[in-house]
Scaffold this active site. Structure first.
Site, PDB file in Angstrom:
ATOM      1  N   PRO A 127      -6.718   3.919   5.455  1.00  0.00           N
ATOM      2  CA  PRO A 127      -6.010   4.253   4.210  1.00  0.00           C
ATOM      3  C   PRO A 127      -5.983   3.087   3.219  1.00  0.00           C
ATOM      4  O   PRO A 127      -6.248   1.947   3.602  1.00  0.00           O
ATOM      5  CB  PRO A 127      -4.590   4.592   4.691  1.00  0.00           C
ATOM      6  CG  PRO A 127      -4.499   4.200   6.110  1.00  0.00           C
ATOM      7  CD  PRO A 127      -5.867   3.960   6.636  1.00  0.00           C
ATOM      8  N   GLY A 129      -4.860   0.063   0.741  1.00  0.00           N
ATOM      9  CA  GLY A 129      -3.842  -0.991   0.740  1.00  0.00           C
ATOM     10  C   GLY A 129      -3.493  -1.549   2.106  1.00  0.00           C
ATOM     11  O   GLY A 129      -2.432  -2.139   2.291  1.00  0.00           O
ATOM     12  N   LYS A 132      -8.020  -4.403   3.859  1.00  0.00           N
ATOM     13  CA  LYS A 132      -9.467  -4.481   4.134  1.00  0.00           C
ATOM     14  C   LYS A 132     -10.113  -5.594   3.307  1.00  0.00           C
ATOM     15  O   LYS A 132     -10.876  -6.413   3.825  1.00  0.00           O
ATOM     16  CB  LYS A 132     -10.136  -3.114   3.852  1.00  0.00           C
ATOM     17  CG  LYS A 132      -9.605  -2.027   4.775  1.00  0.00           C
ATOM     18  CD  LYS A 132     -10.269  -0.693   4.546  1.00  0.00           C
ATOM     19  CE  LYS A 132      -9.802   0.035   3.310  1.00  0.00           C
ATOM     20  NZ  LYS A 132      -8.380   0.416   3.325  1.00  0.00           N
ATOM     21  N   THR A 133      -9.787  -5.624   2.019  1.00  0.00           N
ATOM     22  CA  THR A 133     -10.359  -6.668   1.150  1.00  0.00           C
ATOM     23  C   THR A 133      -9.858  -8.041   1.590  1.00  0.00           C
ATOM     24  O   THR A 133     -10.630  -9.006   1.660  1.00  0.00           O
ATOM     25  CB  THR A 133      -9.938  -6.420  -0.321  1.00  0.00           C
ATOM     26  OG1 THR A 133     -10.161  -5.046  -0.614  1.00  0.00           O
ATOM     27  CG2 THR A 133     -10.700  -7.284  -1.283  1.00  0.00           C
ATOM     28  N   GLU A 346      17.207  18.741  -4.778  1.00  0.00           N
ATOM     29  CA  GLU A 346      17.199  17.552  -3.910  1.00  0.00           C
ATOM     30  C   GLU A 346      18.146  17.742  -2.727  1.00  0.00           C
ATOM     31  O   GLU A 346      17.838  17.322  -1.610  1.00  0.00           O
ATOM     32  CB  GLU A 346      17.581  16.290  -4.699  1.00  0.00           C
ATOM     33  CG  GLU A 346      16.653  15.948  -5.860  1.00  0.00           C
ATOM     34  CD  GLU A 346      15.179  15.910  -5.491  1.00  0.00           C
ATOM     35  OE1 GLU A 346      14.857  15.606  -4.338  1.00  0.00           O
ATOM     36  OE2 GLU A 346      14.357  16.224  -6.371  1.00  0.00           O
ATOM     37  N   ASP A 420       5.807  19.242  -4.258  1.00  0.00           N
ATOM     38  CA  ASP A 420       6.143  19.688  -2.890  1.00  0.00           C
ATOM     39  C   ASP A 420       5.128  20.722  -2.414  1.00  0.00           C
ATOM     40  O   ASP A 420       4.679  20.695  -1.263  1.00  0.00           O
ATOM     41  CB  ASP A 420       7.529  20.349  -2.851  1.00  0.00           C
ATOM     42  CG  ASP A 420       8.621  19.415  -3.350  1.00  0.00           C
ATOM     43  OD1 ASP A 420       8.470  18.204  -3.181  1.00  0.00           O
ATOM     44  OD2 ASP A 420       9.622  19.918  -3.905  1.00  0.00           O
TER      45      ASP A 420
END
Ligand code: ATP
Length: 516
Positions: A127, A129, A132-133, A346, A420
């Protein structure tokens, strides 16, 4: 009409006039006898100015990406990152796996003597962020190699041959500056399966990449690291031995890794005694390394804004909300009727999440943030790697509970459930197509089948969402008092935290993990 079309029009006109005036100097043309020398010079000057202006509006297309365009002959490697494995928190097994590659970059002779072939290509997938970099940079930092970054999308051009040329230039530069790490982010942009569309330019670029990977010889201390979020899209040829043959999954951090990431990113920040990094790591289940780094930074920014000397838990909590839910809107102009709908929507999510015990509800709010008019901040209790069919259905029920509350209370539904519905449909689709959790069978459906049988698949997806919407309606009807209490508290004070929610549940003696 576009600016450069207008300029071109005048340029053509003045060029023709200039040529006629030039001819008139040698062979007089009827009608132009009265043109003076000054007039002629003025027309020529205007033509020259128009020409220069037109060129500035249409610069020559740049063939190489900016990263590759750095002067080649300056000799010094300018791209040596000062990142090391110390900066990469967690991911211990991956760092261990990469040790061998690092050793090869540092002592290539040792491997050559043994006739060992070292992997030329490593593929990080997972996924966004998750570091990996950062890992690729750390490999370059640990080996003092040149780090050449390229994004797959930089190679995608509409002109045939340009992408392939860029790949060639990148590899030439790496060989020249060896030892070097070539990092190709979003490699799926060039490396997706060739038969999926007939994009000639993309095929040529991918072919060139394959040629370059094959063309390395053992003397080149160059390693290519690719990164993608979608390994399933990559062409088999790219993954076969001798190319990107080491596949390393980089996933979201677990609890100890989150703690370490938060420690790394708060290292240089003045924290006060209210901060318990372990507790913060527990509260952020499911977040990526990039999101955690962002939270630490946002907390520091909020503390500066408040003129504080130290960062406290208050700033961290505000930062978590900022990163997860988006920017808080100041003075939003919302109709009272809409506020009421949002409060019940909510409250519906929070009520059902708590009844089914899907995730820990940390906060419910009707203060608009980002595009949302309200939100429920909730995290899983612990790191999960497997989800049962019931848990997936509970998630869908919770997602649809906002709309169910609107339906029960107002006998009308609104557009508020858009996001949703998208998420619920996506889970139901995975259940049918990937997890074999529908009457279509215990099998995974491939893209081809999905494309040509979408009506059948949609019917199964609909059965799942309808079933869970029904469950949500039932849960709301059975617990109307709690729903009203939550919504009324929200309308009164805009936010409710987990302790207050617990108290409301206690008051009505309602337990969680509600079996239906
Ligand atoms: P994408 O797939 O979106 O390109 P990525 O997996 O390459 O993302 P990075 O760019 O490496 O992610 O991570 C972004 C930022 O997140 C890093 O610069 C770093 O600040 C932080 N980060 C992510 N993982 C870690 C980690 N394990 N340790 C320390 N910082 C991390």
């Amino acid at each position: 009409m576009k600016k450069n079309t207008i300029v071109l029009f005048f340029l053509v006109f003045s060029t023709i006039t200039s040529i006629l005036l030039l001819i008139n100097c040698f062979w007089p043309i009827a009608g132009l006898e009265y043109i003076t020398r000054t007039d002629r010079l003025a027309v020529w000057a205007i033509t020259a100015i128009l020409f220069i202006y037109y060129r500035s509006l249409n610069p020559k297309p740049q063939l190489a990406p900016s990263m590759l365009a750095v002067e080649k002959d300056n000799g010094k490697a300018k791209d040596k990152p000062d990142v090391s494995f110390k900066d990469v928190a967690g991911l211990e097994e991956i760092k261990e796996e990469l040790q061998e590659t690092i050793d090869f970059m540092i002592n290539p002779e040792k491997y050559r003597r043994m006739g060992a072939k070292i992997p030329k290509g490593i593929l990080f997938y997972g996924p966004p962020g998750t570091g990996k970099t950062l890992l690729a940079k750390a490999v370059a930092g640990e080996t003092n190699s040149t780090f050449l970054y390229a994004s797959g999308s930089e190679f995608v051009e509409k002109y045939v041959g340009v992408g392939a040329k860029r790949v060639r230039t990148l590899f030439e530069k790496a060989k020249k500056e060896a030892p070097a790490i070539i990092f190709i982010d979003e490699i799926d942009a060039i490396g997706s399966r060739r038969n999926q569309d007939s994009n000639n330019e993309k095929d040529q670029t991918l072919n060139q990449l394959l040629v370059e990977l094959d063309g390395f010889n053992t003397d080149d201390t160059v390693i290519v690291i690719g990164a993608t979020n979608r390994i399933d899209l990559l062409d088999e040829a790219l993954l076969r031995p001798g190319r990107f043959d080491r596949h390393i999954y980089v996933g979201n951090p677990n609890l100890p890794a989150r703690e370490q990431i938060l420690t790394v990113h708060t290292k240089n920040k003045p924290l006060d005694e209210t901060i318990d990094i372990k507790a913060l790591a527990k509260k952020t289940t499911g977040l990526s390394g990039a999101q955690l780094a962002n939270i630490a930074n946002e907390a520091a920014i909020i503390a500066v804004r408040k003129n504080k000397k130290h960062i406290s838990i208050e700033e961290f909590e505000a930062a978590i909300e900022r990163v997860i839910a988006g920017l808080e809107l100041k003075n939003p102009n919302i109709l009272e009727k809409e506020r009421k709908v949002v409060a019940f929507h909510e409250a519906g999510h929070a009520l059902v999440a708590k009844l089914l015990d899907t995730e820990i509800v940390q906060k419910i709010s009707i203060i608009p943030r980002g595009q949302a008019l309200g939100y429920v901040l909730k995290f899983p209790d612990e790191d999960r790697y497997l989800l049962s069919q019931k848990e997936l259905e509970d998630k869908i029920t919770t997602l649809l509970a906002g709309r169910a509350a609107e339906q029960v209370i107002f006998k009308e539904i609104t557009t508020g459930a858009k996001d949703d519905l998208k998420k619920a449909t996506s889970i139901a689709r995975e259940m049918v197509c990937s997890y074999g959790m529908s009457p279509l069978g215990t099998l995974a459906l491939d893209e081809y089948y999905i494309k040509y049988n979408y009506d059948t698949i949609r019917l199964e997806i609909k059965k799942i969402t309808d079933r869970n919407y029904g469950r949500a309606l039932e849960l709301i009807q059975d617990n109307l008092q709690i729903l009203h209490t939550i919504a009324e508290r929200l309308l009164e004070k805009e936010t409710i935290d987990s302790q207050e929610l617990d108290l409301i549940f206690k008051k009505y003696q309602r337990t969680t993990n509600y079996a239906m």
